[in-house]
Design an enzyme around this catalytic site. Structure first.
Site, PDB file in Angstrom:
ATOM      1  N   SER A  48       0.863  -1.189   0.000  1.00  0.00           N
ATOM      2  CA  SER A  48       0.000   0.000   0.000  1.00  0.00           C
ATOM      3  C   SER A  48       0.890   1.226   0.000  1.00  0.00           C
ATOM      4  O   SER A  48       1.855   1.317   0.748  1.00  0.00           O
ATOM      5  CB  SER A  48      -0.961  -0.027   1.185  1.00  0.00           C
ATOM      6  OG  SER A  48      -0.291   0.197   2.390  1.00  0.00           O
ATOM      7  N   GLY A  90       0.016   4.664   0.242  1.00  0.00           N
ATOM      8  CA  GLY A  90      -0.689   5.884   0.619  1.00  0.00           C
ATOM      9  C   GLY A  90      -1.663   6.319  -0.469  1.00  0.00           C
ATOM     10  O   GLY A  90      -2.359   5.464  -1.049  1.00  0.00           O
ATOM     11  N   GLY A 140      -2.269   4.503  -3.908  1.00  0.00           N
ATOM     12  CA  GLY A 140      -3.013   3.253  -4.062  1.00  0.00           C
ATOM     13  C   GLY A 140      -2.185   2.022  -3.752  1.00  0.00           C
ATOM     14  O   GLY A 140      -1.364   2.028  -2.837  1.00  0.00           O
ATOM     15  N   GLY A 196      -4.721   1.230   6.106  1.00  0.00           N
ATOM     16  CA  GLY A 196      -4.186  -0.098   5.797  1.00  0.00           C
ATOM     17  C   GLY A 196      -5.138  -1.208   6.248  1.00  0.00           C
ATOM     18  O   GLY A 196      -5.195  -2.275   5.628  1.00  0.00           O
ATOM     19  N   ASP A 197      -5.891  -0.961   7.308  1.00  0.00           N
ATOM     20  CA  ASP A 197      -6.842  -1.969   7.796  1.00  0.00           C
ATOM     21  C   ASP A 197      -7.973  -2.173   6.780  1.00  0.00           C
ATOM     22  O   ASP A 197      -8.512  -3.278   6.652  1.00  0.00           O
ATOM     23  CB  ASP A 197      -7.415  -1.555   9.162  1.00  0.00           C
ATOM     24  CG  ASP A 197      -6.311  -1.345  10.191  1.00  0.00           C
ATOM     25  OD1 ASP A 197      -5.267  -2.018  10.085  1.00  0.00           O
ATOM     26  OD2 ASP A 197      -6.490  -0.494  11.087  1.00  0.00           O
TER      27      ASP A 197
HETATM   28  N1  ATP Z   1      -5.256  10.287   1.020  1.00  0.00           N
HETATM   29  C1  ATP Z   1      -5.741   9.193   0.496  1.00  0.00           C
HETATM   30  N2  ATP Z   1      -6.688   9.251  -0.489  1.00  0.00           N
HETATM   31  C2  ATP Z   1      -7.190   8.120  -1.017  1.00  0.00           C
HETATM   32  N3  ATP Z   1      -6.830   6.877  -0.642  1.00  0.00           N
HETATM   33  C3  ATP Z   1      -5.900   6.768   0.317  1.00  0.00           C
HETATM   34  C4  ATP Z   1      -5.307   7.888   0.940  1.00  0.00           C
HETATM   35  N4  ATP Z   1      -4.416   7.472   1.882  1.00  0.00           N
HETATM   36  C5  ATP Z   1      -4.471   6.129   1.840  1.00  0.00           C
HETATM   37  N5  ATP Z   1      -5.342   5.688   0.908  1.00  0.00           N
HETATM   38  C6  ATP Z   1      -5.681   4.299   0.578  1.00  0.00           C
HETATM   39  O1  ATP Z   1      -5.417   3.522   1.740  1.00  0.00           O
HETATM   40  C7  ATP Z   1      -4.424   2.530   1.452  1.00  0.00           C
HETATM   41  C8  ATP Z   1      -3.585   2.275   2.692  1.00  0.00           C
HETATM   42  O2  ATP Z   1      -2.894   3.453   3.046  1.00  0.00           O
HETATM   43  P1  ATP Z   1      -1.389   3.409   3.589  1.00  0.00           P
HETATM   44  O3  ATP Z   1      -0.484   2.894   2.544  1.00  0.00           O
HETATM   45  O4  ATP Z   1      -1.115   4.753   4.166  1.00  0.00           O
HETATM   46  O5  ATP Z   1      -1.538   2.300   4.736  1.00  0.00           O
HETATM   47  P2  ATP Z   1      -0.770   2.055   6.102  1.00  0.00           P
HETATM   48  O6  ATP Z   1       0.465   2.917   6.154  1.00  0.00           O
HETATM   49  O7  ATP Z   1      -0.616   0.604   6.255  1.00  0.00           O
HETATM   50  O8  ATP Z   1      -1.833   2.580   7.169  1.00  0.00           O
HETATM   51  P3  ATP Z   1      -2.097   2.091   8.666  1.00  0.00           P
HETATM   52  O9  ATP Z   1      -1.006   1.144   9.041  1.00  0.00           O
HETATM   53  O10 ATP Z   1      -2.127   3.353   9.462  1.00  0.00           O
HETATM   54  O11 ATP Z   1      -3.445   1.448   8.618  1.00  0.00           O
HETATM   55  C9  ATP Z   1      -3.679   3.062   0.244  1.00  0.00           C
HETATM   56  O12 ATP Z   1      -3.100   2.001  -0.482  1.00  0.00           O
HETATM   57  C10 ATP Z   1      -4.785   3.769  -0.532  1.00  0.00           C
HETATM   58  O13 ATP Z   1      -5.505   2.845  -1.322  1.00  0.00           O
HETATM   59 MG    MG Z   2      -0.229  -0.382   8.096  1.00  0.00          MG
END
Ligand code: ATP
Ligand code: MG
Length: 306
Positions: free
Chosen positions: A216, A218, A221, A247-248
Protein backbone atom coordinates in the site's frame (compact mmCIF):
# COMPACT_ATOMS: atom_id res chain seq x y z
CA UNK A 1 -21.44 -17.88 6.03
CA UNK A 2 -17.67 -18.01 6.21
CA UNK A 3 -15.93 -16.85 9.39
CA UNK A 4 -12.88 -14.60 9.33
CA UNK A 5 -10.72 -14.68 12.46
CA UNK A 6 -8.64 -11.58 13.22
CA UNK A 7 -5.84 -11.56 15.79
CA UNK A 8 -4.82 -8.45 17.76
CA UNK A 9 -2.02 -9.27 20.19
CA UNK A 10 -1.82 -5.65 21.38
CA UNK A 11 -5.52 -4.75 21.60
CA UNK A 12 -6.32 -1.31 23.03
CA UNK A 13 -9.10 0.84 24.31
CA UNK A 14 -9.03 3.89 22.05
CA UNK A 15 -10.17 6.92 24.04
CA UNK A 16 -10.95 10.14 22.17
CA UNK A 17 -11.30 13.47 23.96
CA UNK A 18 -12.93 16.19 21.89
CA UNK A 19 -12.45 19.84 22.89
CA UNK A 20 -12.62 23.18 21.09
CA UNK A 21 -8.99 23.94 21.98
CA UNK A 22 -6.33 22.80 24.47
CA UNK A 23 -4.28 24.96 26.78
CA UNK A 24 -1.45 22.60 27.78
CA UNK A 25 -0.54 24.62 30.86
CA UNK A 26 -4.02 24.91 32.32
CA UNK A 27 -7.21 23.03 33.17
CA UNK A 28 -9.30 22.09 30.13
CA UNK A 29 -12.92 21.04 29.87
CA UNK A 30 -13.41 17.99 27.64
CA UNK A 31 -16.57 18.32 25.50
CA UNK A 32 -17.03 14.67 24.50
CA UNK A 33 -15.36 11.40 25.50
CA UNK A 34 -15.59 8.44 23.13
CA UNK A 35 -14.38 4.91 23.84
CA UNK A 36 -13.80 2.31 21.20
CA UNK A 37 -12.03 -1.06 21.00
CA UNK A 38 -8.90 -0.65 18.89
CA UNK A 39 -5.82 -2.32 17.49
CA UNK A 40 -5.37 -3.31 13.86
CA UNK A 41 -7.08 -6.72 13.90
CA UNK A 42 -10.09 -5.26 15.69
CA UNK A 43 -10.33 -2.45 13.14
CA UNK A 44 -10.20 -5.01 10.33
CA UNK A 45 -13.01 -6.96 12.03
CA UNK A 46 -15.16 -3.85 12.41
CA UNK A 47 -14.79 -3.05 8.70
CA UNK A 48 -15.61 -6.64 7.74
CA UNK A 49 -18.71 -6.55 9.92
CA UNK A 50 -19.79 -3.33 8.16
CA UNK A 51 -19.54 -5.25 4.86
CA UNK A 52 -21.83 -7.93 6.28
CA UNK A 53 -19.15 -10.54 7.01
CA UNK A 54 -19.02 -12.92 9.96
CA UNK A 55 -15.99 -12.18 12.13
CA UNK A 56 -14.34 -13.46 15.28
CA UNK A 57 -11.85 -11.33 17.17
CA UNK A 58 -9.01 -12.83 19.17
CA UNK A 59 -5.80 -11.67 20.83
CA UNK A 60 -5.05 -10.65 24.41
CA UNK A 61 -6.94 -8.42 26.83
CA UNK A 62 -6.43 -7.76 30.55
CA UNK A 63 -7.48 -5.70 33.54
CA UNK A 64 -10.20 -3.06 33.70
CA UNK A 65 -9.14 -1.68 30.31
CA UNK A 66 -9.39 -5.15 28.80
CA UNK A 67 -12.92 -5.47 30.23
CA UNK A 68 -13.85 -2.05 28.87
CA UNK A 69 -12.63 -2.83 25.38
CA UNK A 70 -14.52 -6.12 25.38
CA UNK A 71 -17.66 -4.26 26.42
CA UNK A 72 -17.17 -1.92 23.44
CA UNK A 73 -16.82 -4.91 21.08
CA UNK A 74 -20.00 -6.37 22.44
CA UNK A 75 -21.84 -3.04 21.92
CA UNK A 76 -20.61 -3.15 18.32
CA UNK A 77 -21.96 -6.70 17.96
CA UNK A 78 -18.53 -8.21 17.36
CA UNK A 79 -17.92 -11.74 18.69
CA UNK A 80 -14.86 -11.74 20.92
CA UNK A 81 -12.61 -14.64 21.86
CA UNK A 82 -9.89 -12.48 23.41
CA UNK A 83 -7.75 -14.41 25.88
CA UNK A 84 -7.42 -12.89 29.37
CA UNK A 85 -3.97 -11.85 30.63
CA UNK A 86 -2.85 -10.57 34.05
CA UNK A 87 -1.48 -7.25 32.74
CA UNK A 88 -3.61 -4.20 32.02
CA UNK A 89 -4.44 -3.68 28.32
CA UNK A 90 -3.16 -0.43 26.88
CA UNK A 91 -5.16 2.68 26.12
CA UNK A 92 -4.54 5.11 23.32
CA UNK A 93 -5.63 8.67 23.94
CA UNK A 94 -6.50 10.99 21.04
CA UNK A 95 -6.96 14.62 22.00
CA UNK A 96 -8.87 16.17 19.15
CA UNK A 97 -9.59 19.89 18.77
CA UNK A 98 -11.17 21.73 15.85
CA UNK A 99 -7.84 22.02 14.05
CA UNK A 100 -5.44 19.41 15.42
CA UNK A 101 -5.10 15.96 16.96
CA UNK A 102 -2.53 14.67 19.47
CA UNK A 103 -2.13 10.93 20.02
CA UNK A 104 -0.76 9.41 23.23
CA UNK A 105 -0.22 5.65 23.03
CA UNK A 106 0.46 3.59 26.17
CA UNK A 107 3.10 0.85 25.77
CA UNK A 108 0.89 -2.10 26.73
CA UNK A 109 1.39 -4.91 29.21
CA UNK A 110 4.17 -7.50 29.24
CA UNK A 111 2.89 -10.96 28.38
CA UNK A 112 4.24 -14.00 30.25
CA UNK A 113 5.51 -17.15 28.51
CA UNK A 114 2.59 -19.07 30.04
CA UNK A 115 0.05 -16.57 28.70
CA UNK A 116 1.56 -16.80 25.22
CA UNK A 117 1.38 -20.62 25.27
CA UNK A 118 -2.21 -20.45 26.48
CA UNK A 119 -3.03 -18.07 23.65
CA UNK A 120 -1.44 -20.40 21.11
CA UNK A 121 -3.61 -23.34 22.29
CA UNK A 122 -6.70 -21.18 22.17
CA UNK A 123 -5.81 -19.91 18.69
CA UNK A 124 -5.53 -23.44 17.29
CA UNK A 125 -9.08 -24.26 18.44
CA UNK A 126 -10.45 -21.01 16.97
CA UNK A 127 -8.75 -21.63 13.62
CA UNK A 128 -10.66 -24.90 13.24
CA UNK A 129 -13.84 -22.85 12.72
CA UNK A 130 -12.24 -20.11 10.62
CA UNK A 131 -12.11 -19.80 6.83
CA UNK A 132 -9.27 -17.26 6.91
CA UNK A 133 -7.04 -15.62 9.50
CA UNK A 134 -5.76 -12.04 9.73
CA UNK A 135 -2.59 -11.51 11.77
CA UNK A 136 -2.03 -7.80 12.14
CA UNK A 137 -0.36 -5.19 14.27
CA UNK A 138 2.61 -5.07 16.59
CA UNK A 139 3.52 -7.69 19.19
CA UNK A 140 3.49 -6.68 22.87
CA UNK A 141 6.59 -7.25 25.04
CA UNK A 142 6.92 -10.89 26.09
CA UNK A 143 5.36 -12.33 22.94
CA UNK A 144 8.13 -13.98 20.87
CA UNK A 145 9.23 -12.14 17.73
CA UNK A 146 8.40 -15.19 15.64
CA UNK A 147 4.82 -15.30 16.99
CA UNK A 148 3.28 -14.71 13.57
CA UNK A 149 5.42 -17.49 12.10
CA UNK A 150 4.19 -19.87 14.82
CA UNK A 151 0.52 -18.83 14.44
CA UNK A 152 0.78 -18.75 10.65
CA UNK A 153 2.19 -22.29 10.48
CA UNK A 154 -0.59 -23.58 12.75
CA UNK A 155 -3.23 -21.89 10.57
CA UNK A 156 -1.68 -23.30 7.39
CA UNK A 157 -1.64 -26.81 8.91
CA UNK A 158 -5.33 -26.43 9.80
CA UNK A 159 -6.19 -25.22 6.31
CA UNK A 160 -6.89 -21.52 6.97
CA UNK A 161 -5.14 -19.01 4.67
CA UNK A 162 -3.34 -16.15 6.43
CA UNK A 163 -3.16 -12.42 5.68
CA UNK A 164 -0.23 -10.77 7.48
CA UNK A 165 0.06 -7.02 8.16
CA UNK A 166 2.83 -6.01 10.52
CA UNK A 167 6.26 -4.41 10.59
CA UNK A 168 9.90 -4.96 11.61
CA UNK A 169 10.99 -8.36 12.92
CA UNK A 170 7.37 -9.52 13.37
CA UNK A 171 7.01 -9.14 9.59
CA UNK A 172 10.31 -10.67 8.48
CA UNK A 173 9.91 -13.63 10.87
CA UNK A 174 6.23 -14.02 9.91
CA UNK A 175 7.18 -14.71 6.28
CA UNK A 176 8.58 -18.09 7.35
CA UNK A 177 4.99 -19.40 7.61
CA UNK A 178 4.32 -18.57 3.91
CA UNK A 179 1.33 -16.27 4.43
CA UNK A 180 -0.98 -16.19 1.43
CA UNK A 181 -1.12 -12.37 1.45
CA UNK A 182 1.29 -9.87 3.01
CA UNK A 183 0.31 -6.17 3.15
CA UNK A 184 3.25 -3.86 3.87
CA UNK A 185 3.18 -0.09 3.42
CA UNK A 186 6.04 1.72 1.68
CA UNK A 187 8.11 2.19 4.83
CA UNK A 188 7.64 -1.42 5.99
CA UNK A 189 8.68 -2.67 2.53
CA UNK A 190 11.89 -0.67 2.53
CA UNK A 191 12.85 -1.55 6.08
CA UNK A 192 12.11 -5.27 5.61
CA UNK A 193 14.01 -5.63 2.33
CA UNK A 194 16.41 -2.71 1.95
CA UNK A 195 14.97 -2.05 -1.54
CA UNK A 196 13.61 1.43 -2.31
CA UNK A 197 12.03 0.31 -5.57
CA UNK A 198 8.59 -1.18 -4.82
CA UNK A 199 8.68 -4.11 -7.27
CA UNK A 200 12.19 -5.10 -6.21
CA UNK A 201 10.99 -5.06 -2.60
CA UNK A 202 7.80 -7.06 -3.22
CA UNK A 203 9.84 -9.64 -5.14
CA UNK A 204 12.23 -9.92 -2.19
CA UNK A 205 9.34 -10.52 0.22
CA UNK A 206 8.00 -13.23 -2.08
CA UNK A 207 11.41 -14.89 -2.18
CA UNK A 208 11.39 -14.83 1.63
CA UNK A 209 8.08 -16.68 1.82
CA UNK A 210 5.11 -14.40 1.02
CA UNK A 211 2.88 -16.03 -1.58
CA UNK A 212 1.37 -12.71 -2.74
CA UNK A 213 2.36 -9.18 -1.71
CA UNK A 214 0.05 -6.16 -1.82
CA UNK A 215 2.02 -3.01 -1.13
CA UNK A 216 0.00 0.00 0.00
CA UNK A 217 1.43 3.28 -1.18
CA UNK A 218 -0.69 5.88 0.62
CA UNK A 219 -2.69 8.10 -1.76
CA UNK A 220 -0.93 6.39 -4.72
CA UNK A 221 -3.01 3.25 -4.06
CA UNK A 222 -1.78 -0.34 -4.26
CA UNK A 223 0.79 -2.41 -6.08
CA UNK A 224 0.06 -6.14 -6.07
CA UNK A 225 2.72 -8.71 -6.90
CA UNK A 226 0.87 -12.04 -7.06
CA UNK A 227 1.13 -15.59 -8.38
CA UNK A 228 -1.40 -14.55 -11.06
CA UNK A 229 0.12 -11.27 -12.16
CA UNK A 230 1.10 -7.79 -11.17
CA UNK A 231 -1.26 -4.81 -10.97
CA UNK A 232 -1.47 -1.24 -9.80
CA UNK A 233 -4.75 0.08 -8.40
CA UNK A 234 -5.09 3.85 -8.07
CA UNK A 235 -7.86 5.76 -6.26
CA UNK A 236 -9.70 8.27 -8.48
CA UNK A 237 -8.63 11.15 -6.26
CA UNK A 238 -6.66 11.96 -3.15
CA UNK A 239 -8.87 12.24 -0.09
CA UNK A 240 -8.30 14.40 2.95
CA UNK A 241 -9.02 12.79 6.29
CA UNK A 242 -7.54 10.32 8.75
CA UNK A 243 -5.18 7.96 6.90
CA UNK A 244 -4.26 6.14 10.14
CA UNK A 245 -5.94 2.76 9.80
CA UNK A 246 -6.35 3.02 6.01
CA UNK A 247 -4.19 -0.10 5.80
CA UNK A 248 -6.84 -1.97 7.80
CA UNK A 249 -9.32 -1.21 4.99
CA UNK A 250 -6.93 -2.81 2.50
CA UNK A 251 -6.56 -5.91 4.69
CA UNK A 252 -10.32 -6.24 5.29
CA UNK A 253 -11.10 -6.16 1.56
CA UNK A 254 -8.23 -8.52 0.71
CA UNK A 255 -9.28 -11.18 3.21
CA UNK A 256 -12.90 -10.92 2.06
CA UNK A 257 -11.71 -11.45 -1.54
CA UNK A 258 -9.58 -14.36 -0.40
CA UNK A 259 -12.49 -16.26 1.18
CA UNK A 260 -14.68 -15.45 -1.85
CA UNK A 261 -11.85 -16.59 -4.16
CA UNK A 262 -12.58 -13.54 -6.30
CA UNK A 263 -10.11 -12.64 -9.09
CA UNK A 264 -7.14 -10.47 -8.05
CA UNK A 265 -8.17 -7.38 -10.05
CA UNK A 266 -11.56 -7.39 -8.25
CA UNK A 267 -9.88 -7.73 -4.82
CA UNK A 268 -7.59 -4.79 -5.56
CA UNK A 269 -10.41 -2.52 -6.68
CA UNK A 270 -12.32 -3.43 -3.50
CA UNK A 271 -9.25 -2.83 -1.31
CA UNK A 272 -8.55 0.57 -2.87
CA UNK A 273 -12.17 1.65 -2.51
CA UNK A 274 -12.58 0.44 1.09
CA UNK A 275 -9.33 1.98 2.29
CA UNK A 276 -10.16 5.32 0.66
CA UNK A 277 -13.60 5.16 2.30
CA UNK A 278 -11.92 4.65 5.66
CA UNK A 279 -9.74 7.76 5.15
CA UNK A 280 -12.92 9.84 4.97
CA UNK A 281 -14.17 8.54 8.32
CA UNK A 282 -12.37 10.09 11.31
CA UNK A 283 -12.50 6.86 13.34
CA UNK A 284 -10.07 4.03 12.45
CA UNK A 285 -11.94 0.82 11.59
CA UNK A 286 -14.94 2.54 10.05
CA UNK A 287 -15.65 3.54 6.47
CA UNK A 288 -18.05 5.74 4.56
CA UNK A 289 -19.95 3.08 2.63
CA UNK A 290 -21.25 5.57 0.03
CA UNK A 291 -17.68 6.55 -0.85
CA UNK A 292 -16.79 2.84 -0.92
CA UNK A 293 -19.57 2.07 -3.42
CA UNK A 294 -18.73 5.09 -5.57
CA UNK A 295 -14.96 4.39 -5.59
CA UNK A 296 -15.51 0.75 -6.58
CA UNK A 297 -16.71 2.09 -9.92
CA UNK A 298 -13.89 4.62 -10.30
CA UNK A 299 -10.63 2.95 -9.24
CA UNK A 300 -8.11 2.63 -12.10
CA UNK A 301 -6.48 -0.75 -12.51
CA UNK A 302 -3.48 -1.41 -14.73
CA UNK A 303 -1.17 -4.38 -15.24
CA UNK A 304 2.46 -3.77 -14.53
CA UNK A 305 5.47 -5.49 -16.00
CA UNK A 306 8.00 -7.09 -13.71
N1 ATP B 1 -5.26 10.29 1.02
C1 ATP B 1 -5.74 9.19 0.50
N2 ATP B 1 -6.69 9.25 -0.49
C2 ATP B 1 -7.19 8.12 -1.02
N3 ATP B 1 -6.83 6.88 -0.64
C3 ATP B 1 -5.90 6.77 0.32
C4 ATP B 1 -5.31 7.89 0.94
N4 ATP B 1 -4.42 7.47 1.88
C5 ATP B 1 -4.47 6.13 1.84
N5 ATP B 1 -5.34 5.69 0.91
C6 ATP B 1 -5.68 4.30 0.58
O1 ATP B 1 -5.42 3.52 1.74
C7 ATP B 1 -4.42 2.53 1.45
C8 ATP B 1 -3.58 2.27 2.69
O2 ATP B 1 -2.89 3.45 3.05
P1 ATP B 1 -1.39 3.41 3.59
O3 ATP B 1 -0.48 2.89 2.54
O4 ATP B 1 -1.12 4.75 4.17
O5 ATP B 1 -1.54 2.30 4.74
P2 ATP B 1 -0.77 2.05 6.10
O6 ATP B 1 0.47 2.92 6.15
O7 ATP B 1 -0.62 0.60 6.25
O8 ATP B 1 -1.83 2.58 7.17
P3 ATP B 1 -2.10 2.09 8.67
O9 ATP B 1 -1.01 1.14 9.04
O10 ATP B 1 -2.13 3.35 9.46
O11 ATP B 1 -3.44 1.45 8.62
C9 ATP B 1 -3.68 3.06 0.24
O12 ATP B 1 -3.10 2.00 -0.48
C10 ATP B 1 -4.79 3.77 -0.53
O13 ATP B 1 -5.51 2.85 -1.32
MG1 MG C 1 -0.23 -0.38 8.10
Amino acid sequence: MQVILTVTMNAALDVTYELDSVNWKSVNRVRTVRNCAGGKGINVARLLKALGRRVMVSGLAGGATGAALRAELSKDGIADALVPIAGESRRTLAIVTTDEATLLNEPGPTVSAREWRHFYDHFTTLVEDADAVVLSGSLPPGVPLDAYAVLGKAARRLGAPVVLDTSGRALTEGLIAHPVVVKPNKEELVSATGFEETLAATAALRRSGAENVVASLGDQGLLADTTEGCWRAVPPRRLVGNATGAGDGVVAALVAGLVDESPWPRRLVEATALSAASVIEPKAGSADLDVYRQFREEVTLESCSR
